[in-house]
Design a protein around this motif. Structure first.
Motif, PDB file in Angstrom:
ATOM      1  N   VAL A   1       0.649  -1.113   0.022  1.00  0.00           N
ATOM      2  CA  VAL A   1       0.062  -0.038   0.038  1.00  0.00           C
ATOM      3  C   VAL A   1       0.925   1.273   0.148  1.00  0.00           C
ATOM      4  N   PRO A   2       1.176   1.852  -1.283  1.00  0.00           N
ATOM      5  CA  PRO A   2       1.818   3.141  -1.173  1.00  0.00           C
ATOM      6  C   PRO A   2       1.049   4.208  -0.682  1.00  0.00           C
ATOM      7  N   ASP A   3       1.789   5.106  -0.449  1.00  0.00           N
ATOM      8  CA  ASP A   3       1.078   6.473   0.169  1.00  0.00           C
ATOM      9  C   ASP A   3       0.178   6.874  -1.208  1.00  0.00           C
ATOM     10  N   LEU A   4       1.019   7.116  -2.375  1.00  0.00           N
ATOM     11  CA  LEU A   4       0.371   7.772  -3.497  1.00  0.00           C
ATOM     12  C   LEU A   4       0.819   6.524  -4.826  1.00  0.00           C
ATOM     13  N   ALA A   5      -0.120   6.493  -5.641  1.00  0.00           N
ATOM     14  CA  ALA A   5       0.401   5.811  -6.917  1.00  0.00           C
ATOM     15  C   ALA A   5      -0.500   6.383  -8.243  1.00  0.00           C
ATOM     16  N   GLY A   6       0.455   6.339  -9.195  1.00  0.00           N
ATOM     17  CA  GLY A   6      -0.334   6.842 -10.457  1.00  0.00           C
ATOM     18  C   GLY A   6      -0.108   5.954 -11.407  1.00  0.00           C
ATOM     19  N   TRP A   7      -1.248   5.707 -12.424  1.00  0.00           N
ATOM     20  CA  TRP A   7      -1.053   5.011 -13.504  1.00  0.00           C
ATOM     21  C   TRP A   7      -1.485   6.025 -14.786  1.00  0.00           C
ATOM     22  N   ARG A   8      -0.488   5.799 -15.769  1.00  0.00           N
ATOM     23  CA  ARG A   8      -0.750   6.658 -17.014  1.00  0.00           C
ATOM     24  C   ARG A   8      -2.235   6.498 -17.786  1.00  0.00           C
ATOM     25  N   ARG A   9      -2.839   7.083 -18.020  1.00  0.00           N
ATOM     26  CA  ARG A   9      -4.261   6.626 -18.728  1.00  0.00           C
ATOM     27  C   ARG A   9      -4.155   6.050 -20.111  1.00  0.00           C
ATOM     28  N   GLU A  10      -2.687   6.507 -20.717  1.00  0.00           N
ATOM     29  CA  GLU A  10      -2.591   5.676 -22.055  1.00  0.00           C
ATOM     30  C   GLU A  10      -2.233   4.237 -21.980  1.00  0.00           C
ATOM     31  N   ARG A  11      -1.996   3.779 -20.551  1.00  0.00           N
ATOM     32  CA  ARG A  11      -1.919   2.509 -20.325  1.00  0.00           C
ATOM     33  C   ARG A  11      -2.899   1.590 -19.661  1.00  0.00           C
ATOM     34  N   MET A  12      -3.575   2.595 -18.979  1.00  0.00           N
ATOM     35  CA  MET A  12      -4.800   2.247 -18.013  1.00  0.00           C
ATOM     36  C   MET A  12      -6.111   3.112 -18.589  1.00  0.00           C
ATOM     37  N   PRO A  13      -6.525   3.080 -19.579  1.00  0.00           N
ATOM     38  CA  PRO A  13      -7.495   3.993 -20.102  1.00  0.00           C
ATOM     39  C   PRO A  13      -8.756   4.257 -19.217  1.00  0.00           C
ATOM     40  N   ASN A  14      -9.148   3.306 -18.399  1.00  0.00           N
ATOM     41  CA  ASN A  14     -10.281   3.226 -17.493  1.00  0.00           C
ATOM     42  C   ASN A  14      -9.836   2.775 -16.372  1.00  0.00           C
ATOM     43  N   LEU A  15     -10.154   3.391 -15.225  1.00  0.00           N
ATOM     44  CA  LEU A  15      -9.880   3.059 -13.824  1.00  0.00           C
ATOM     45  C   LEU A  15     -10.896   1.859 -13.248  1.00  0.00           C
TER      46      LEU A  15
END
Length: 191
Positions: free
Chosen positions: A84-98
């Motif tokens: 469980v990181p404090d924050l994490a980010g995914w590029r939308r080009e790689r993950m278009p929909n959460l």
């Protein structure tokens, strides 16, 4: 039971996390269970301020380029590790929909760990290598007590130190260099 069976480590399962009291965050890294208390004020302020500073322009497209999903404390299942990181980010080009999931199995493109005295060793010695094994491209280590931000990039399965800033500097830190970050907003005043 022979000596080999006695010496074998018992495999930690997800049920061990579920059995923890609700005031603890459970993580399994390298088949070891870690239970951390909820963060103190300096930690919580840094994480909250970063969510605004990074999430605003990159998640919500507010005066920034957008293109990211930025989440606070997502549960990541990265191979055998539950982190469980404090924050994490995914590029939308790689993950278009959460995805509508309880935990993520797709590694993020960026993580941020806010270092506290109780979690510093876990974050640096155990979790950072787990993120590298999973292929997370960028990592930030934020220390609210030392007022510092360290930035790392993954290259050939190893973390490469990019830069460290401290104090009240205004910085452009990858992968979010498109927007200037005011570090003074992350810290409680030093006593």
């Amino acid at each position: 039971m022979d000596s080999d069976e006695k010496n074998r480590k018992t495999k930690i399962t997800y049920e061990a996390i579920e059995e923890l009291p609700p005031n603890l965050v459970g993580e399994i890294v390298e088949d070891t269970l870690y239970a951390s208390p909820r963060p103190a004020a300096p930690h919580a302020l840094a994480a909250s301020a970063l969510m605004v500073a990074v999430g605003g322009p990159f998640h919500f497209d507010l005066e920034g380029p957008g293109g990211w999903w930025i989440l606070v404390e997502p549960e990541l299942h990265l191979g055998p590790d539950v982190i469980v990181p404090d924050l994490a980010g995914w590029r939308r080009e790689r993950m278009p929909n959460l995805p509508d999931v309880v935990h993520f199995t797709d590694p993020p493109d960026w993580i941020c760990e806010v270092i506290s005295p109780r979690t510093a060793a876990l974050d640096r010695i155990h979790k950072l290598p787990a993120y590298a094994r999973a292929g997370v491209a960028h990592a930030w280590m934020v220390d609210p007590r030392e007022h510092s931000l360290e930035v790392f990039r993954l290259a050939e399965d190893q973390w490469v130190f990019i830069q460290c800033w401290d104090g009240d500097q205004r910085v452009r830190a990858e992968p979010f260099e498109a927007v200037e970050l005011d570090l003074s907003k992350l810290w409680l005043p030093k006593a």
